[in-house]
Write an enzyme that holds these catalytic residues in place. Sequence first.
Site, PDB file in Angstrom:
ATOM      1  CE  LYS A  41      -0.197   3.222   4.778  1.00  0.00           C
ATOM      2  NZ  LYS A  41      -0.126   3.312   6.230  1.00  0.00           N
ATOM      3  CD  GLU A  84      -2.999   5.449   6.795  1.00  0.00           C
ATOM      4  OE1 GLU A  84      -2.932   5.531   5.557  1.00  0.00           O
ATOM      5  OE2 GLU A  84      -2.113   4.909   7.493  1.00  0.00           O
ATOM      6  CG  ASN A 121      -1.711   1.211   1.452  1.00  0.00           C
ATOM      7  OD1 ASN A 121      -1.779   2.063   0.573  1.00  0.00           O
ATOM      8  ND2 ASN A 121      -2.343   1.315   2.618  1.00  0.00           N
ATOM      9  CD  GLU A 179      -3.496  -2.645   7.307  1.00  0.00           C
ATOM     10  OE1 GLU A 179      -2.375  -2.799   6.839  1.00  0.00           O
ATOM     11  OE2 GLU A 179      -4.195  -1.659   7.056  1.00  0.00           O
ATOM     12  N   GLY A 206       2.400   2.121  10.751  1.00  0.00           N
ATOM     13  CA  GLY A 206       3.334   3.233  10.594  1.00  0.00           C
ATOM     14  C   GLY A 206       4.044   3.622  11.888  1.00  0.00           C
ATOM     15  CG  HIS A 259      -5.816   1.769   5.157  1.00  0.00           C
ATOM     16  ND1 HIS A 259      -5.418   2.756   6.024  1.00  0.00           N
ATOM     17  CD2 HIS A 259      -4.786   0.895   5.049  1.00  0.00           C
ATOM     18  CE1 HIS A 259      -4.175   2.481   6.424  1.00  0.00           C
ATOM     19  NE2 HIS A 259      -3.776   1.358   5.851  1.00  0.00           N
ATOM     20  CB  SER A 292       5.245  -1.961  11.907  1.00  0.00           C
ATOM     21  OG  SER A 292       4.814  -0.631  12.157  1.00  0.00           O
TER      22      SER A 292
END
Length: 251
Positions: free
Chosen positions: A11, A98, A9, A168, A174, A96, A214
């Site tokens: 991003k 985010e 991904n 996730e 991150g 996701h 991560s």
Amino acid sequence: MRRKIIAGNWKMNNDLKETQNLITKLASGLSGEAINCDVIVCPPFTSLSEAYSLIKDTKIKLGAQNMHFESSGAYTGEISAEMLKSVGCEYVILGHSERRSIFGETDQTINKKLKKALDSGLKPIFCVGELLEERESGIMEKVIQRQIIEGLNDISVAEMGKIIIAYEPVWAIGTGKTASPEQAQEVHQFIRNLIKGKYDESVAANVIIQYGGSVKPDNAKDLLSRKDIDGALVGGACLKADSFIGIITAV
Ligand code: PGA
């Protein structure tokens, strides 16, 4: 036997030139490797067409990071499933964390997007995961159950064959803090049991559940060797060809 899937991904990273560089390095780095998994890259919308032209004769497949649930119309700034298909996408990441936390996507919006992706012949990578405070306050299972049950509302057994789930934990995305293989395995098993309850034993046994948060070349092998972990959704470590290849070859 479930085949593992490693997806990158990107991003909001990589312009056109950077896309060409990264895809070229990936394709040449992977060409000599015996690969035991499916590999997907998910660049930003502006790079999809270029990425497709560079990977179409390789083993790498293309995915997008989001889409709208309508086909066309007055939705300024949005992209439809049909548009993604027209530039070579086979997959799309939906829900996701985010998108949920920064852009306010709800389980209901994500459910509409999942249905639209499936109707259009795209394979969704459907993301779920808890916040740190949800884990610490003991409501992690409740949150994941809600995301799975509401996200998959009205999705049939046949359609489940085309959905990849990505677990996730938001606190691991991150941050450099990976869930331990034991923590990840526990939640993956929980998700597989939810799928068994909502569908049946065979759907549960076949659904691919990726881990994300991560993932790096040095922790990939341990995570990916767990019984219910069927691949990885990789953020930071997919932006360098060497580290993404390191994760792929760890399978
Ligand atoms: P990360 O991101 O690997 O940088 O933690 C994973 C993701 O957000 O999909």
